[in-house]
Design a protein around this motif. Structure first.
Motif, short mmCIF file in Angstrom:
data_model
loop_
_atom_site.label_atom_id
_atom_site.label_comp_id
_atom_site.label_asym_id
_atom_site.label_seq_id
_atom_site.Cartn_x
_atom_site.Cartn_y
_atom_site.Cartn_z
N LEU A 1 3.05 13.91 -12.27
CA LEU A 1 3.65 13.82 -13.60
C LEU A 1 2.63 13.53 -14.69
N GLY A 2 1.39 13.28 -14.31
CA GLY A 2 0.36 12.99 -15.31
C GLY A 2 0.43 11.60 -15.86
N GLY A 3 1.04 10.67 -15.13
CA GLY A 3 1.14 9.30 -15.60
C GLY A 3 -0.06 8.47 -15.18
N GLU A 4 0.05 7.16 -15.42
CA GLU A 4 -1.05 6.24 -15.11
C GLU A 4 -0.90 5.73 -13.70
N ALA A 5 -1.97 5.75 -12.94
CA ALA A 5 -1.93 5.31 -11.55
C ALA A 5 -2.03 3.80 -11.45
N VAL A 6 -1.55 3.25 -10.33
CA VAL A 6 -1.65 1.82 -10.07
C VAL A 6 -3.03 1.53 -9.51
N LEU B 1 0.83 -1.21 0.00
CA LEU B 1 0.00 0.00 0.00
C LEU B 1 0.86 1.26 0.00
N GLU B 2 1.98 1.21 0.71
CA GLU B 2 2.89 2.35 0.72
C GLU B 2 3.45 2.61 -0.67
N VAL B 3 3.81 1.54 -1.38
CA VAL B 3 4.34 1.69 -2.75
C VAL B 3 3.26 2.23 -3.67
N GLN B 4 2.04 1.70 -3.56
CA GLN B 4 0.95 2.20 -4.39
C GLN B 4 0.68 3.67 -4.15
N THR B 5 0.72 4.07 -2.87
CA THR B 5 0.47 5.48 -2.56
C THR B 5 1.56 6.37 -3.15
N VAL C 1 3.53 5.68 -5.76
CA VAL C 1 3.44 5.67 -7.23
C VAL C 1 2.27 6.51 -7.71
N ASN C 2 1.13 6.40 -7.04
CA ASN C 2 -0.03 7.18 -7.46
C ASN C 2 0.18 8.67 -7.22
#
Length: 468
Positions: A137-142, A124-128, A130-131
């Motif tokens: 940056l306007g990228g795609e979220a997990v 969950l920490e990694v997902q937070t 990355v999102n």
């Protein structure tokens, strides 16, 4: 047991501490890696999680095998392998045999739940992170939820992983002499995969069954009846609650030391087997009679099918047989010492926190609690391994003494367990062979039925002239 425990600690404490630290460190690193992968794929993360538990198992197996050269009675019956290759093979065999009982113990005492909580928190920490970066940056979220972290239940992919891992482990066991030795590590991993996923599915199924039973109307009636009884008959309610508390406490006090001794029995028991007592129960007698009535070819096929799975539980059964034959006084004394160790462990943790004193929860304890409280297992785990090993050595000594005093057993001087231990220290191979021969007689008695079946099968395959 106390004398042997002290001797094992004095001789092997640095090595025990090093192996324990190595297992803890590798487990932490694997959970961190699995959490990072699990943030993107539940399958990938959960395929890495068994390595974290294997790291602890490797550490404990190495700790048990480290002190084995100081276990005189076990050394008299099952000497250490002389060559390095045989010792490596024994280490791998101990790992493979210990996977199932250790994973079951790991799950039953909540260690698996703690590991999965740490894994989920890291994912969950990694997902937070990355999102958050994706938003900037306007990228795609997990994606959160299905397909990530731990969403892997009764699905085709889970069943397929279990089947493939079990089949690979079976293939290695069947063709291990023809395969490179390096593949033994793959076999250990495959064993861990199918056991880990099976334990997870069984835990989910148990939770579902418990929820279903708790939601039945009959359980509601029982709860109402108990509440009414407690209101009307207060002394009986007090006695009932006291009995429940006592049984719960006794379960924890007895089962934890027995579980550790069972794991030691599985690890050490690759070369030691005791004759199981024959239970004379009507349903078992009928089952044995029905099994013997089956054609020999059918018995062989059924044995081939079930042998691979049953072989996982056979070392556990042998460990329980050893404890049964050791008697209640010896096992009770071991449980008492193990309970005192647990009490000392809790007092040590209490003393450390009081010695450090009060500090802020977020800025101090959330940061330093793991490093500070790691002192407790660093002190107690080597003691626990030495105590469990000394208890197993005493159980082996009791087994040898019991067999030596049985009717028809050799009555030569020095046939008790202490003489068997002295034979190792003095280098007397005659006593070592004598004790080993007594256990071989036990094995032959235990395997007598199977050998009669083999002889009958050989006779069926012979022609008339060969039979004559």
């Amino acid at each position: 047991m106390l004398k042997t425990t002290g001797r094992l600690l004095a001789a092997h404490w640095p090595a025990l501490l090093a192996w324990f630290l190595a297992g803890v460190l590798v487990r932490y690193l694997v959970i961190e890696l699995a959490g990072f992968v699990g943030a993107y794929s539940a399958v990938g993360g959960l395929l890495l999680m068994p390595l974290a538990i294997l790291a602890r198992l490797v550490g404990f197996v190495a700790m048990f095998l480290t002190v084995r050269d100081g276990m005189a009675r076990l050394g008299a019956i099952a000497p250490l392998p002389p060559s390095a290759s045989e010792r490596r093979r024994a280490f791998v065999d101990a790992l493979l045999a210990g996977v199932l009982p250790f994973f079951a113990f790991y799950a039953a005492w909540g260690y698996l739940r703690d590991d999965m909580a740490a894994y989920s928190a890291r994912a969950l920490e990694v997902q937070t992170e990355v999102n958050g970066a994706s938003e900037l940056l306007g990228g795609e979220a997990v994606a959160r939820g299905a397909g990530t972290i731990d969403q892997l239940g009764f699905e085709p992919v889970t069943i397929l992983l279990i089947v493939v891992a079990f089949a690979g482990r079976w293939a290695w066991n069947r063709y291990r002499d023809r395969l490179p030795r390096l593949l033994s590590l793959v076999a250990v991993y495959l064993e861990a995969i199918w056991v880990f996923l099976t334990v997870m599915l069984l835990s989910q199924a148990t939770g579902w069954i418990g929820e279903w039973v708790a939601s039945r109307q009959g359980m509601v009636w029982l709860a109402d009846l108990r509440a009414w009884t407690a209101e009307q008959l207060v002394p009986i309610a007090w006695v009932w609650e006291g009995v429940e508390w006592l049984l719960g406490e006794l379960g924890g006090v007895i089962l934890l030391p027995v579980a550790w001794l069972t794991i030691a029995g599985v690890i050490y028991g690759q070369a030691v087997a005791a004759e199981a007592p024959q239970l004379s129960v009507g349903i078992l007698d009928r089952a044995r009679h029905g099994w013997g009535a089956l054609p020999s070819g059918v018995r062989r096929r059924l044995a081939d099918i079930g042998g691979e799975l049953v072989s996982r539980f056979r070392p556990i059964g042998r460990a329980f047989v050893l404890m049964w034959r050791a008697g209640p006084v010896l096992i009770g004394g071991y449980i008492l010492l193990a309970t005192l160790l647990v009490a000392g462990e809790r007092l040590l943790g209490y003393g450390i926190t009081r010695a450090i004193g009060p500090h802020d929860l977020k800025t101090f304890w959330f940061v330093a609690d793991t490093a500070i409280l790691l002192v407790v297992p660093l002190v107690t785990e080597p003691v626990r391994i030495a105590l469990v090993s000394s208890a197993y050595d005493a159980v082996i000594g009791r087994l040898a003494a019991t067999d030596a005093s049985a009717p028809g057993a050799p009555t030569a001087p020095g046939s008790d367990a202490d003489a068997a231990a002295a034979s190792v220290a003095d280098g007397q191979p005659e006593d070592r062979r004598r004790v080993g021969d007594e256990l071989e007689v036990d094995d032959e008695r235990a395997l007598g039925i199977g050998r009669e079946d083999e002889r009958s099968d050989d006779v069926e395959r012979l022609g008339p002239h060969e039979r004559a």
